[in-house]
Design a protein around this motif. Structure first.
Motif, PDB file in Angstrom:
ATOM      1  N   ILE A  75       0.866  -1.179   0.000  1.00 36.07           N
ATOM      2  CA  ILE A  75       0.000   0.000   0.000  1.00 36.07           C
ATOM      3  C   ILE A  75       0.901   1.226   0.000  1.00 36.07           C
ATOM      4  CG2 ILE A  75      -1.748   1.276   1.280  1.00 36.07           C
ATOM      5  CD1 ILE A  75      -2.554  -1.416   2.578  1.00 36.07           C
ATOM      6  N   TYR A  76       0.519   2.239  -0.786  1.00 36.45           N
ATOM      7  CA  TYR A  76       1.352   3.419  -0.948  1.00 36.45           C
ATOM      8  C   TYR A  76       0.690   4.642  -0.319  1.00 36.45           C
ATOM      9  CZ  TYR A  76       3.786   0.503  -4.315  1.00 36.45           C
ATOM     10  OH  TYR A  76       4.475  -0.523  -4.908  1.00 36.45           O
ATOM     11  N   CYS A  77       1.541   5.506   0.223  1.00 35.53           N
ATOM     12  CA  CYS A  77       1.059   6.732   0.836  1.00 35.53           C
ATOM     13  C   CYS A  77       1.975   7.876   0.414  1.00 35.53           C
ATOM     14  CB  CYS A  77       1.045   6.579   2.358  1.00 35.53           C
ATOM     15  SG  CYS A  77       0.639   8.084   3.256  1.00 35.53           S
ATOM     16  N   ASN A  78       1.403   8.841  -0.284  1.00 38.73           N
ATOM     17  CA  ASN A  78       2.148  10.042  -0.690  1.00 38.73           C
ATOM     18  C   ASN A  78       1.619  11.241   0.085  1.00 38.73           C
ATOM     19  OD1 ASN A  78       2.154   8.333  -3.444  1.00 38.73           O
ATOM     20  ND2 ASN A  78       3.934   9.660  -3.339  1.00 38.73           N
ATOM     21  N   TYR A  79       2.510  12.154   0.435  1.00 39.70           N
ATOM     22  CA  TYR A  79       2.066  13.376   1.097  1.00 39.70           C
ATOM     23  C   TYR A  79       2.675  14.577   0.395  1.00 39.70           C
ATOM     24  CZ  TYR A  79       6.413  12.393   3.637  1.00 39.70           C
ATOM     25  OH  TYR A  79       7.704  12.088   3.961  1.00 39.70           O
ATOM     26  N   SER A  80       1.992  15.700   0.532  1.00 39.14           N
ATOM     27  CA  SER A  80       2.270  16.810  -0.380  1.00 39.14           C
ATOM     28  C   SER A  80       3.380  17.752   0.054  1.00 39.14           C
ATOM     29  CB  SER A  80       0.999  17.627  -0.603  1.00 39.14           C
ATOM     30  OG  SER A  80       0.528  18.118   0.630  1.00 39.14           O
ATOM     31  N   THR A  81       3.571  17.917   1.353  1.00 38.27           N
ATOM     32  CA  THR A  81       4.618  18.849   1.800  1.00 38.27           C
ATOM     33  C   THR A  81       5.465  18.199   2.882  1.00 38.27           C
ATOM     34  OG1 THR A  81       3.240  19.856   3.496  1.00 38.27           O
ATOM     35  CG2 THR A  81       3.143  20.848   1.325  1.00 38.27           C
ATOM     36  N   THR A  82       6.536  18.830   3.207  1.00 43.27           N
ATOM     37  CA  THR A  82       7.447  18.265   4.203  1.00 43.27           C
ATOM     38  C   THR A  82       6.715  17.988   5.511  1.00 43.27           C
ATOM     39  OG1 THR A  82       9.274  19.485   3.246  1.00 43.27           O
ATOM     40  CG2 THR A  82       9.584  18.657   5.476  1.00 43.27           C
ATOM     41  N   SER A  83       6.962  16.830   6.022  1.00 42.26           N
ATOM     42  CA  SER A  83       6.312  16.434   7.273  1.00 42.26           C
ATOM     43  C   SER A  83       7.356  15.806   8.183  1.00 42.26           C
ATOM     44  CB  SER A  83       5.190  15.456   6.969  1.00 42.26           C
ATOM     45  OG  SER A  83       4.729  14.842   8.146  1.00 42.26           O
ATOM     46  N   ASP A  84       7.131  15.880   9.475  1.00 43.69           N
ATOM     47  CA  ASP A  84       8.108  15.340  10.413  1.00 43.69           C
ATOM     48  C   ASP A  84       7.876  13.876  10.761  1.00 43.69           C
ATOM     49  OD1 ASP A  84       8.062  18.493  12.092  1.00 43.69           O
ATOM     50  OD2 ASP A  84       9.593  17.715  10.742  1.00 43.69           O
ATOM     51  N   ARG A  85       6.630  13.484  10.727  1.00 49.11           N
ATOM     52  CA  ARG A  85       6.312  12.134  11.168  1.00 49.11           C
ATOM     53  C   ARG A  85       5.239  11.530  10.285  1.00 49.11           C
ATOM     54  NH1 ARG A  85       5.668  13.499  17.521  1.00 49.11           N
ATOM     55  NH2 ARG A  85       4.097  14.905  16.657  1.00 49.11           N
ATOM     56  N   LEU A  86       5.352  10.235  10.088  1.00 52.21           N
ATOM     57  CA  LEU A  86       4.338   9.510   9.335  1.00 52.21           C
ATOM     58  C   LEU A  86       3.885   8.318  10.166  1.00 52.21           C
ATOM     59  CD1 LEU A  86       3.889   8.995   5.658  1.00 52.21           C
ATOM     60  CD2 LEU A  86       3.740   6.969   7.113  1.00 52.21           C
ATOM     61  N   TYR A  87       2.588   8.105  10.178  1.00 52.94           N
ATOM     62  CA  TYR A  87       1.988   7.058  10.994  1.00 52.94           C
ATOM     63  C   TYR A  87       1.181   6.115  10.104  1.00 52.94           C
ATOM     64  CZ  TYR A  87       2.515  10.754  14.530  1.00 52.94           C
ATOM     65  OH  TYR A  87       2.991  11.750  15.337  1.00 52.94           O
ATOM     66  N   TRP A  88       1.132   4.888  10.533  1.00 55.62           N
ATOM     67  CA  TRP A  88       0.181   3.934   9.973  1.00 55.62           C
ATOM     68  C   TRP A  88      -0.741   3.469  11.098  1.00 55.62           C
ATOM     69  CZ3 TRP A  88      -0.729   2.923   4.965  1.00 55.62           C
ATOM     70  CH2 TRP A  88       0.240   3.275   4.019  1.00 55.62           C
ATOM     71  N   TYR A  89      -2.041   3.519  10.794  1.00 56.70           N
ATOM     72  CA  TYR A  89      -3.056   3.070  11.740  1.00 56.70           C
ATOM     73  C   TYR A  89      -3.884   1.983  11.065  1.00 56.70           C
ATOM     74  CZ  TYR A  89      -2.478   7.044  14.968  1.00 56.70           C
ATOM     75  OH  TYR A  89      -2.001   7.959  15.878  1.00 56.70           O
ATOM     76  N   ARG A  90      -4.405   1.122  11.907  1.00 53.08           N
ATOM     77  CA  ARG A  90      -5.343   0.104  11.439  1.00 53.08           C
ATOM     78  C   ARG A  90      -6.698   0.374  12.071  1.00 53.08           C
ATOM     79  NH1 ARG A  90      -5.263  -6.472  11.492  1.00 53.08           N
ATOM     80  NH2 ARG A  90      -7.513  -6.739  11.843  1.00 53.08           N
ATOM     81  N   GLY A 132       5.356  -8.359  12.678  1.00 56.63           N
ATOM     82  CA  GLY A 132       4.666  -9.508  12.100  1.00 56.63           C
ATOM     83  C   GLY A 132       4.757  -9.482  10.584  1.00 56.63           C
ATOM     84  N   ARG A 133       3.608  -9.549   9.936  1.00 62.63           N
ATOM     85  CA  ARG A 133       3.564  -9.593   8.476  1.00 62.63           C
ATOM     86  C   ARG A 133       3.532  -8.214   7.824  1.00 62.63           C
ATOM     87  NH1 ARG A 133       1.991 -14.891   7.152  1.00 62.63           N
ATOM     88  NH2 ARG A 133       1.324 -16.060   9.002  1.00 62.63           N
ATOM     89  N   LEU A 134       3.617  -7.176   8.619  1.00 58.96           N
ATOM     90  CA  LEU A 134       3.567  -5.808   8.116  1.00 58.96           C
ATOM     91  C   LEU A 134       4.927  -5.141   8.254  1.00 58.96           C
ATOM     92  CD1 LEU A 134       0.216  -4.597   9.727  1.00 58.96           C
ATOM     93  CD2 LEU A 134       0.561  -5.523   7.439  1.00 58.96           C
ATOM     94  N   MET A 135       5.313  -4.441   7.186  1.00 55.24           N
ATOM     95  CA  MET A 135       6.553  -3.684   7.214  1.00 55.24           C
ATOM     96  C   MET A 135       6.301  -2.325   6.594  1.00 55.24           C
ATOM     97  SD  MET A 135      10.322  -4.636   5.754  1.00 55.24           S
ATOM     98  CE  MET A 135       9.893  -4.514   4.030  1.00 55.24           C
ATOM     99  N   ALA A 136       6.695  -1.270   7.300  1.00 59.19           N
ATOM    100  CA  ALA A 136       6.496   0.094   6.816  1.00 59.19           C
ATOM    101  C   ALA A 136       7.838   0.752   6.572  1.00 59.19           C
ATOM    102  CB  ALA A 136       5.701   0.894   7.834  1.00 59.19           C
ATOM    103  N   SER A 137       7.881   1.566   5.533  1.00 56.09           N
ATOM    104  CA  SER A 137       9.113   2.287   5.215  1.00 56.09           C
ATOM    105  C   SER A 137       8.786   3.722   4.860  1.00 56.09           C
ATOM    106  CB  SER A 137       9.832   1.610   4.042  1.00 56.09           C
ATOM    107  OG  SER A 137       9.064   1.743   2.858  1.00 56.09           O
ATOM    108  N   LEU A 138       9.807   4.572   4.927  1.00 60.57           N
ATOM    109  CA  LEU A 138       9.601   5.994   4.662  1.00 60.57           C
ATOM    110  C   LEU A 138      10.727   6.536   3.797  1.00 60.57           C
ATOM    111  CD1 LEU A 138       8.018   8.616   5.217  1.00 60.57           C
ATOM    112  CD2 LEU A 138       9.448   8.923   7.262  1.00 60.57           C
ATOM    113  N   ASP A 139      10.350   7.222   2.738  1.00 60.54           N
ATOM    114  CA  ASP A 139      11.292   7.948   1.884  1.00 60.54           C
ATOM    115  C   ASP A 139      10.867   9.410   1.928  1.00 60.54           C
ATOM    116  OD1 ASP A 139      12.438   7.574  -1.573  1.00 60.54           O
ATOM    117  OD2 ASP A 139      12.644   9.206  -0.154  1.00 60.54           O
ATOM    118  N   THR A 140      11.556  10.211   2.736  1.00 60.95           N
ATOM    119  CA  THR A 140      11.126  11.602   2.919  1.00 60.95           C
ATOM    120  C   THR A 140      11.415  12.454   1.689  1.00 60.95           C
ATOM    121  OG1 THR A 140      13.229  12.138   3.960  1.00 60.95           O
ATOM    122  CG2 THR A 140      11.401  11.547   5.427  1.00 60.95           C
ATOM    123  N   LYS A 141      12.393  12.053   0.905  1.00 63.95           N
ATOM    124  CA  LYS A 141      12.703  12.841  -0.300  1.00 63.95           C
ATOM    125  C   LYS A 141      11.592  12.695  -1.335  1.00 63.95           C
ATOM    126  CE  LYS A 141      17.636  12.661   0.498  1.00 63.95           C
ATOM    127  NZ  LYS A 141      18.938  12.111   0.122  1.00 63.95           N
TER     128      LYS A 141
END
Lengths: 114, 111
Positions: free
Chosen positions: B21-36, B59-68
């Motif tokens: 699953i992909y998540c894009n955000y529009s401006t610089t942000s300090d923190r990114l969260y995933w919620y269920r 577990g079976r979930l892995m999250a990553s962040l590319d701030t650039k």
């Protein structure tokens, strides 16, 4: 594990009436929030509260809404003169200070305006 | 104005398969969260990602962040039915600013 508690879980109210939604944040948290989620839609920010005052509010949070922390534990959201479009799930959240501290959400209050 | 876009919005996947699953955000942000979120339930915090290249696994979930690229991914490995839920990403700035949520990805894992 400590959690955010909200009451009631479901509130049914006639249009035009006032409602108060209650929240007890996690005890050592300093930041408090209200969000709402209209059925099937994304979660929207309403208001944040810190140091006994509103720190930020959204366009949704107009004069119809108010928040209060009447004592050391409760955090309330009052909606005056409710409208049909106020029907939603209302979530309270709280967070501690710290870079990796997420906002912890309560189970929500489902508000139904008739 | 900070905006968060998730895709896909709906995802039906077979048990045992992998997906992202992909998540894009529009401006610089300090923190990114995933919620269920399970139907009719609250939001459960899964991950908090702070820095570029951050990767967290549970577990079976892995999250990553590319701030650039202003992109986060939530990778599901060998899906099981219990993972069926709606997954939201959200971003904020340090200083306990409000969370801005994406529309959510409704995941259904089928046998």
């Amino acid at each position: 594990e400590p959690e955010v508690t909200q009451t009631p879980s479901h509130q049914v109210t006639q249009m035009g009436q006032e409602v108060i939604l209650r929240c007890v944040p996690i005890s050592n948290h300093l930041y408090f929030y209200w969000y709402r989620q209209i059925l099937g839609q994304k979660v929207e920010f309403l208001v944040s509260f810190y140091n006994n005052e509103i720190s930020e509010k959204s366009e949704i949070f107009d004069d119809q809404f108010s928040v209060e922390r009447p004592d050391g534990s409760n955090f309330t959201l009052k909606i005056r003169s409710t409208k049909l479009e106020d029907s939603a799930m209302y979530f309270c959240a709280s967070s501690a200070q710290g870079l990796e501290q997420p906002q912890h959400f309560g189970d929500g209050t489902r508000l139904s305006i008739l | 104005e900070l905006k968060v876009e998730q895709n896909p919005l709906f995802l039906s996947m077979q048990e045992g398969k992998n997906y992202t699953i992909y998540c894009n955000y529009s401006t610089t942000s300090d923190r990114l969260y995933w919620y269920r979120q399970d139907p009719g339930k609250s939001l459960e915090s899964l991950f908090v990602l702070l820095s570029n290249g951050a990767v967290k696994q549970e577990g079976r979930l892995m999250a990553s962040l590319d701030t650039k690229a202003r992109l986060s991914t939530l990778h599901i490995t060998a899906a099981v039915h219990d993972l069926s839920a709606t997954y939201f990403c959200a971003v904020d700035m340090v200083g306990n600013t409000p969370l801005v949520f994406g529309k959510g990805t409704r995941l259904s894992v089928i046998a």
